[in-house]
Design an enzyme around this catalytic site. Structure first.
Site, PDB file in Angstrom:
ATOM      1  CD  GLU A 113      -3.011  -5.229 -50.129  1.00 13.64           C
ATOM      2  OE1 GLU A 113      -3.455  -6.073 -50.636  1.00 13.64           O
ATOM      3  OE2 GLU A 113      -3.532  -4.400 -49.478  1.00 13.64           O
ATOM      4  NE  ARG A 117      -8.692   5.222 -44.975  1.00 14.20           N
ATOM      5  CZ  ARG A 117      -8.857   4.199 -45.864  1.00 14.20           C
ATOM      6  NH1 ARG A 117      -9.690   3.307 -45.262  1.00 14.20           N
ATOM      7  NH2 ARG A 117      -8.229   3.920 -46.869  1.00 14.20           N
ATOM      8  CE  LYS A 143      -4.470  -0.030 -53.206  1.00 16.85           C
ATOM      9  NZ  LYS A 143      -3.050  -0.703 -53.075  1.00 16.85           N
TER      10      LYS A 143
END
Length: 555
Positions: free
Chosen positions: A33, A260, A270
């Protein structure tokens, strides 16, 4: 027995799919994104998705931007992501896509679901929708708009698209059910209204698809075979498959989840990284203390070392935390082989060689790499005044201190042996000058009989030295798990995460290009700063990593 390396579970799945003829070749995608800068966690995903494409003939990996939230997305982030992927050593060739390329396709799929009685426009408030969905222990209750007719839903959805609703007045929801223990399946929202300009489509649209609706459709539209994502999307997979099954799509991708990347002394959110930037705890997204790819690039982490690290930690199904020391080890391991050596004095102490003359020694010849002769040698000037590290001289040295002290001998790296003959101190007791004599004809030779010289130290010629701004970066947090700190992650910021000193460095370093790495002998690995270093004008170095793991030793 086969000598082939063992495949991780994802590559095993792909190998089986290829061997059984399910797919001719894999097609993967990396779908960030564009609402922030990429970090090391994304690097793991990049290496996985693009790596699979590189390993299989005819395969490819698409770079796709999931730009479905115009309020948070910017072209700046798109450009930075492209730069990061390229820097890591991967190329999407012509396979560059945006979710915004498919806005009409998404809309048509939504209309198709409405026509099948599988979607409806809900005009309840966001608070009411949340309340009526229930929780993991309580079933949801139907919205008063759930039984609208197909015609009513088509008209209402068209009005949403035409901008006849305000934000929050209506959403389009999938009509799946309200009793599932998986909350993602309780009539999830597919579209919301956002009267905001999009970075690519401007004001053409005022309704935007939710990620869970858009993502499977993007994968299917691009004929992705294996949609690889991290474990937090495991509970979203039934919804992913539901949209693939019920929408008019050209292919049926398979979603596979993997663990992850989590690192000690590091945050990967983020949102939290943005907080550090906005609150001024760091200088920006490319601050060398951040785990952003732009930050580690500026700090001097080599792309090859990042790829090696991602390969080392592997791909698993189970979440865990990797010691950041392992990453730092791979950085050192790479730079030890590839970084040429130079001399820099970070805490300068001047030495006056009182018996210096132009003959027989006016320079020293030093190899640029101790293990690789292909790096060649360099001539380093030597004059009557040099700089050494303050820690390399002690007024009253202990028995096992082999560097410089009163009447003691030490060799200058690549040069002659000198003997301390005296020193000067300030009124506060600080050593300000060391006096020494040079032993003639000792360059490259053993110490003369009767001379005890057990160490060599680095140095810089005062006549040609260049002042350099050197930023000594360290870990940003003082605890292994800053996310769990009682006072929040900002309460455990390391006050010593950066220290700036004015160093004396070899003259040639002033002309090096930004982003060039060196080992400063005995001090660590350093890189010319990509933003502030100006060849021939301003010399700025960032410390990439010390020569050893000082944190591990302290623990």
């Amino acid at each position: 027995m086969s000598d082939s390396p063992k495949l991780d579970f994802i590559r095993e799945i792909i190998s089986t799919d290829l061997s059984t003829g399910k797919h001719e070749t894999p097609i993967t995608r990396f779908p960030p994104e564009p609402n922030g800068y990429l970090h090391l966690g994304h690097a793991k995903s990049i290496c996985l998705n693009f790596g699979i494409a590189q390993e299989n003939p005819g395969a490819k990996c698409n770079l796709r931007f999931d730009d479905t939230n115009p309020e948070k997305e910017e072209t700046e982030y798109v450009d930075s992501i492209k730069e990061d992927v390229k820097w890591l050593g991967f190329d999407w060739n012509d396979d560059l896509y945006f979710a915004s390329d498919y806005f009409e396709f998404f809309y048509n799929c939504a209309v198709d679901l409405i026509n099948k009685g599988l979607a409806y426009v809900d005009e309840e408030s966001p608070e009411e929708i949340k309340l009526h969905r229930g929780n993991v222990n309580t079933p949801g209750t139907p919205s008063g708009f759930r039984e609208r007719t197909i015609e009513e839903n088509l008209e209402a959805f068209a009005n949403m698209k035409a901008g006849k609703y305000k934000e929050g007045q209506a959403v389009l929801r999938a009509k799946i059910g309200l009793t599932s223990s998986n909350m993602n399946m309780r009539d999830p929202v597919m579209y919301r209204i956002m009267h905001a300009a999009h970075h690519r489509t401007g004001s053409d649209w005022c309704i935007y698809p939710m990620y869970d609706f858009a993502h499977p459709l993007e994968d299917a539209h691009e004929h992705i075979t294996h949609s690889l994502c991290t474990l937090e999307f495991e509970n979203h997979r039934p919804l992913y498959d539901w949209f693939i099954k019920n929408c008019p799509v050209p292919s049926a991708p398979r979603q596979i989840e993997f663990a992850r990347l989590s690192l000690t002394y590091t945050i990967m959110s983020k949102r939290k990284l943005l907080q550090l930037v906005n609150e001024g705890h760091v200088s920006g997204w490319d601050d060398p203390r951040l785990p952003t790819i732009s930050g580690i690039r500026r700090r001097g982490y080599p792309a090859a070392a990042i790829r090696a690290f991602c390969k080392r930690i592997g791909i698993t199904k189970y979440n865990g935390t990797t010691d950041v020391a392992l990453l730092e080890h791979d950085i050192r391991d790479h730079l030890n082989t590839h970084a040429p050596r130079r001399m820099a004095v970070l805490e300068p102490l001047k030495v006056l060689i009182e018996n210096f003359s132009e003959e027989p020694t006016t320079s020293a010849t030093i190899p640029n790499h101790p293990q690789d002769a292909s790096y060649g040698e360099r001539e380093v000037t030597l004059s009557a005044e040099i700089y050494i590290e303050q820690e390399d001289f002690m007024e009253d040295p202990p028995k096992k201190f082999f560097r410089l002290g009163p009447e003691r001998y030490v060799r200058l790296r690549g040069g002659p042996i000198i003997q301390c003959t005296g020193f000067e101190k300030s009124e506060s007791g600080e050593i300000t000058l060391v006096r020494a004599n040079l032993l003639p004809d000792t360059t490259g030779k053993d110490a003369p009989e009767g001379v005890k010289c057990k160490a060599a130290i680095h140095w810089v010629d005062a006549a040609t030295a260049v002042d350099a701004e050197v930023r000594l970066y360290d870990r940003l947090f003082t605890v292994e798990d800053p996310d769990s700190a009682e006072g929040g992650f900002t309460s455990v910021l390391n006050p010593d995460s950066v220290k700036t000193v004015t160093a004396k460095v070899e003259a040639s370093l002033a002309g090096e290009a930004p982003g060039t790495s060196f080992q400063f002998e005995r001090n660590g690995y350093f890189v010319t700063d990509s933003k502030d270093h100006k060849p021939g004008e301003k010399t700025v170095f960032n410390r990439t990593t010390p020569l050893r793991d000082s944190w591990g030793k302290a623990k």
